[in-house]
Design a protein around this motif. Structure first.
Motif, PDB file in Angstrom:
ATOM      1  N   ARG A  28       0.799  -1.122   0.060  1.00 32.84           N
ATOM      2  CA  ARG A  28       0.084  -0.053   0.020  1.00 32.84           C
ATOM      3  C   ARG A  28       0.938   1.106   0.017  1.00 32.84           C
ATOM      4  O   ARG A  28       0.526   2.051  -0.780  1.00 32.84           O
ATOM      5  CB  ARG A  28      -0.884  -0.031   1.210  1.00 32.84           C
ATOM      6  CG  ARG A  28      -2.121  -0.947   1.183  1.00 32.84           C
ATOM      7  CD  ARG A  28      -3.260   0.124   0.873  1.00 32.84           C
ATOM      8  NE  ARG A  28      -4.338  -0.505   0.217  1.00 32.84           N
ATOM      9  CZ  ARG A  28      -5.490  -0.246   0.475  1.00 32.84           C
ATOM     10  NH1 ARG A  28      -5.856   0.390   1.296  1.00 32.84           N
ATOM     11  NH2 ARG A  28      -6.410  -1.071  -0.329  1.00 32.84           N
ATOM     12  N   PHE A  29       1.884   1.452   0.917  1.00 35.18           N
ATOM     13  CA  PHE A  29       2.726   2.556   1.068  1.00 35.18           C
ATOM     14  C   PHE A  29       3.986   2.569   0.297  1.00 35.18           C
ATOM     15  O   PHE A  29       4.611   3.543  -0.077  1.00 35.18           O
ATOM     16  CB  PHE A  29       2.789   2.686   2.528  1.00 35.18           C
ATOM     17  CG  PHE A  29       1.325   2.785   3.343  1.00 35.18           C
ATOM     18  CD1 PHE A  29       0.418   3.861   3.127  1.00 35.18           C
ATOM     19  CD2 PHE A  29       1.073   1.859   3.966  1.00 35.18           C
ATOM     20  CE1 PHE A  29      -0.664   3.706   3.736  1.00 35.18           C
ATOM     21  CE2 PHE A  29      -0.167   1.780   4.541  1.00 35.18           C
ATOM     22  CZ  PHE A  29      -1.226   2.916   4.371  1.00 35.18           C
ATOM     23  N   GLU A  52       7.271 -11.709   4.584  1.00 34.29           N
ATOM     24  CA  GLU A  52       6.111 -10.848   4.430  1.00 34.29           C
ATOM     25  C   GLU A  52       5.375 -11.235   3.143  1.00 34.29           C
ATOM     26  O   GLU A  52       6.015 -10.933   1.989  1.00 34.29           O
ATOM     27  CB  GLU A  52       6.349  -9.417   4.447  1.00 34.29           C
ATOM     28  CG  GLU A  52       5.327  -8.524   5.050  1.00 34.29           C
ATOM     29  CD  GLU A  52       5.557  -6.912   5.550  1.00 34.29           C
ATOM     30  OE1 GLU A  52       6.411  -6.983   6.517  1.00 34.29           O
ATOM     31  OE2 GLU A  52       5.324  -6.302   4.677  1.00 34.29           O
ATOM     32  N   ILE A  65     -10.110 -14.313   8.661  1.00 32.57           N
ATOM     33  CA  ILE A  65      -8.980 -13.992   8.205  1.00 32.57           C
ATOM     34  C   ILE A  65      -7.768 -14.941   8.922  1.00 32.57           C
ATOM     35  O   ILE A  65      -6.771 -15.282   8.513  1.00 32.57           O
ATOM     36  CB  ILE A  65      -8.603 -12.397   8.225  1.00 32.57           C
ATOM     37  CG1 ILE A  65      -9.853 -11.807   7.098  1.00 32.57           C
ATOM     38  CG2 ILE A  65      -7.379 -11.826   7.925  1.00 32.57           C
ATOM     39  CD1 ILE A  65      -9.850 -10.299   7.012  1.00 32.57           C
ATOM     40  N   ALA A  69      -4.842 -16.961   7.203  1.00 34.38           N
ATOM     41  CA  ALA A  69      -3.445 -16.414   7.440  1.00 34.38           C
ATOM     42  C   ALA A  69      -2.610 -17.602   8.084  1.00 34.38           C
ATOM     43  O   ALA A  69      -1.276 -17.872   7.416  1.00 34.38           O
ATOM     44  CB  ALA A  69      -3.146 -15.264   8.198  1.00 34.38           C
ATOM     45  N   VAL A  87       1.731 -12.178   7.609  1.00 31.83           N
ATOM     46  CA  VAL A  87       0.644 -12.029   6.399  1.00 31.83           C
ATOM     47  C   VAL A  87      -0.061 -10.626   6.428  1.00 31.83           C
ATOM     48  O   VAL A  87      -0.601 -10.523   7.567  1.00 31.83           O
ATOM     49  CB  VAL A  87      -0.274 -13.253   6.454  1.00 31.83           C
ATOM     50  CG1 VAL A  87      -1.360 -13.175   5.527  1.00 31.83           C
ATOM     51  CG2 VAL A  87       0.321 -14.633   6.385  1.00 31.83           C
ATOM     52  N   VAL A  88      -0.046 -10.081   5.315  1.00 30.37           N
ATOM     53  CA  VAL A  88      -0.781  -8.667   5.175  1.00 30.37           C
ATOM     54  C   VAL A  88      -2.074  -8.853   4.433  1.00 30.37           C
ATOM     55  O   VAL A  88      -1.773  -9.153   3.175  1.00 30.37           O
ATOM     56  CB  VAL A  88       0.225  -7.579   4.921  1.00 30.37           C
ATOM     57  CG1 VAL A  88      -0.721  -6.222   4.983  1.00 30.37           C
ATOM     58  CG2 VAL A  88       1.489  -7.484   6.001  1.00 30.37           C
ATOM     59  N   VAL A  89      -3.325  -8.803   4.972  1.00 29.98           N
ATOM     60  CA  VAL A  89      -4.426  -8.651   3.984  1.00 29.98           C
ATOM     61  C   VAL A  89      -4.374  -7.296   3.428  1.00 29.98           C
ATOM     62  O   VAL A  89      -4.812  -6.317   4.398  1.00 29.98           O
ATOM     63  CB  VAL A  89      -5.579  -9.189   4.645  1.00 29.98           C
ATOM     64  CG1 VAL A  89      -7.048  -9.198   3.685  1.00 29.98           C
ATOM     65  CG2 VAL A  89      -5.351 -10.652   5.388  1.00 29.98           C
ATOM     66  N   GLU A  90      -4.237  -6.868   2.168  1.00 27.89           N
ATOM     67  CA  GLU A  90      -4.365  -5.441   1.758  1.00 27.89           C
ATOM     68  C   GLU A  90      -5.732  -4.887   1.447  1.00 27.89           C
ATOM     69  O   GLU A  90      -6.035  -3.886   1.516  1.00 27.89           O
ATOM     70  CB  GLU A  90      -3.289  -5.451   0.684  1.00 27.89           C
ATOM     71  CG  GLU A  90      -1.964  -5.287   1.040  1.00 27.89           C
ATOM     72  CD  GLU A  90      -1.209  -4.920  -0.153  1.00 27.89           C
ATOM     73  OE1 GLU A  90      -1.844  -4.786  -1.165  1.00 27.89           O
ATOM     74  OE2 GLU A  90       0.098  -5.224   0.058  1.00 27.89           O
ATOM     75  N   ASP A  91      -6.453  -5.923   0.699  1.00 25.67           N
ATOM     76  CA  ASP A  91      -7.671  -5.504   0.393  1.00 25.67           C
ATOM     77  C   ASP A  91      -8.673  -6.771   0.415  1.00 25.67           C
ATOM     78  O   ASP A  91      -8.187  -7.962   0.429  1.00 25.67           O
ATOM     79  CB  ASP A  91      -7.428  -5.089  -1.219  1.00 25.67           C
ATOM     80  CG  ASP A  91      -8.648  -4.002  -1.660  1.00 25.67           C
ATOM     81  OD1 ASP A  91      -9.614  -3.858  -0.752  1.00 25.67           O
ATOM     82  OD2 ASP A  91      -8.418  -3.386  -2.403  1.00 25.67           O
ATOM     83  N   LEU A  92      -9.836  -6.424  -0.254  1.00 29.09           N
ATOM     84  CA  LEU A  92     -10.828  -7.542  -0.341  1.00 29.09           C
ATOM     85  C   LEU A  92     -11.299  -7.418  -1.811  1.00 29.09           C
ATOM     86  O   LEU A  92     -11.576  -6.160  -2.206  1.00 29.09           O
ATOM     87  CB  LEU A  92     -12.015  -7.420   0.553  1.00 29.09           C
ATOM     88  CG  LEU A  92     -11.967  -7.615   2.088  1.00 29.09           C
ATOM     89  CD1 LEU A  92     -13.000  -7.140   3.001  1.00 29.09           C
ATOM     90  CD2 LEU A  92     -11.387  -8.759   2.373  1.00 29.09           C
TER      91      LEU A  92
END
Lengths: 100, 188
Positions: A28-29, A52, A65, A69, A87-92
């Motif tokens: 995201r960033f 990651e 979630i 993960a 684990v990074v959930v960025e979006d759906l």
């Protein structure tokens, strides 16, 4: 123990094979990716001590979630070489309704 | 604070650059300028006078107030700098994170499924500890029983997030009475 890009590839395949994962995230960033030579694996960042994995989950979620993960972590663990896996959930991503 | 710091540092360095240019010009007597021609005798005289009054304890009330305010401002700035910035992602525990957008989407979806809610806006703040702080503003028709709607909405959101495994450390629900003609949906 797999090297960076091999591990990234394996982690990406394992994550995409997990139920509930729609696609790999891109960060995201800052961009979440692993590079080596001319190859780039999006959604996986391999560090010396951690790993990651960025995902986009499919909606509606088939399972909570944390379970998704945990499943990803279990699949990746054999190749991770003891790295701490985040684990990074960025979006759906809403699944397309095939009946429409 | 980072944007503010960047602005302050940019101005500071710009000022130092300008002073540096002046120093070079005046030190090497360039363009007919020399250190002796600098109009700083009034300034240095004023400064000496001020310092003498500080040493003697003879400052005016206005000067003391200004100095105290400057000290307080510096202290606030210092404390703000020491505070670590808020995390950008919501920690779920055990090495799993979700972006704030995911939590916003989930909360917004479930809130708008509640029959009395005509529209919603959601703010999510990540915390260093697991769980997010969620501020939910739901728009309802005028004259509805706000207490019942609020408790029902809160329960529904908490249940839904719990099913999804999204931890919430604090959930603020605010109901706003709105004209259905101006909301996202008129009827549910």
């Amino acid at each position: 123990m797999a090297d960076g890009i091999q591990l990234a590839r394996a982690a990406s395949v394992a994550a995409l094979a997990t139920e509930g994962v729609h696609s790999m995230g891109r960060g995201r960033f800052v961009e979440a990716a692993t590079y080596e030579g001319s190859e780039k694996v999006s959604g996986v960042v391999v560090g010396p001590e951690d790993l990651e994995i960025h995902i986009v989950a499919g909606y509606p979620l088939p399972r909570p979630i944390p379970e998704i993960a945990e499943n990803i972590r279990e699949r990746v663990a054999p190749q991770a070489g003891g790295r701490r896996t985040r684990v990074v959930v960025e979006d759906l991503e809403v699944a397309e309704d095939e009946s429409l | 604070m980072r944007v503010f710091n960047r602005i302050v540092m940019t101005l500071l360095f710009a000022g130092l650059f300008v002073l540096g240019v002046y120093m070079v010009v005046y030190s090497f007597d360039l363009f007919g300028r020399s250190l002796t021609s600098l109009p700083i005798s009034d300034f240095s005289g004023g400064l000496q006078d001020f310092l003498t009054r500080v040493e003697n304890g003879g400052l005016s009330a206005v000067s003391i107030i200004i100095l105290v305010l400057l000290a307080i401002l510096g202290l606030i700035w210092f404390i703000a700098e020491l505070r670590p910035s808020a995390p950008r992602r919501v920690r779920m525990g055990n090495g799993t994170y979700v972006t704030r957008g995911v939590v916003e989407e989930e909360v917004s979806t479930v809130a708008e499924q509640v029959p009395d809610v005509l529209g919603s806006s959601v703010g999510v703040r990540a915390r260093r500890s697991p769980g997010a702080r969620v501020d939910l503003e739901a728009r309802v028709r005028r004259g509805e029983d706000l207490g019942t709607i609020r408790s029902g909405l809160r329960t529904r959101v908490q249940e839904h997030l719990s099913e999804r495994g999204l931890p919430v450390s604090k959930l603020n629900v605010k109901l706003v009475e709105a004209d259905p003609r101006q909301t996202k949906t008129r009827v549910q």
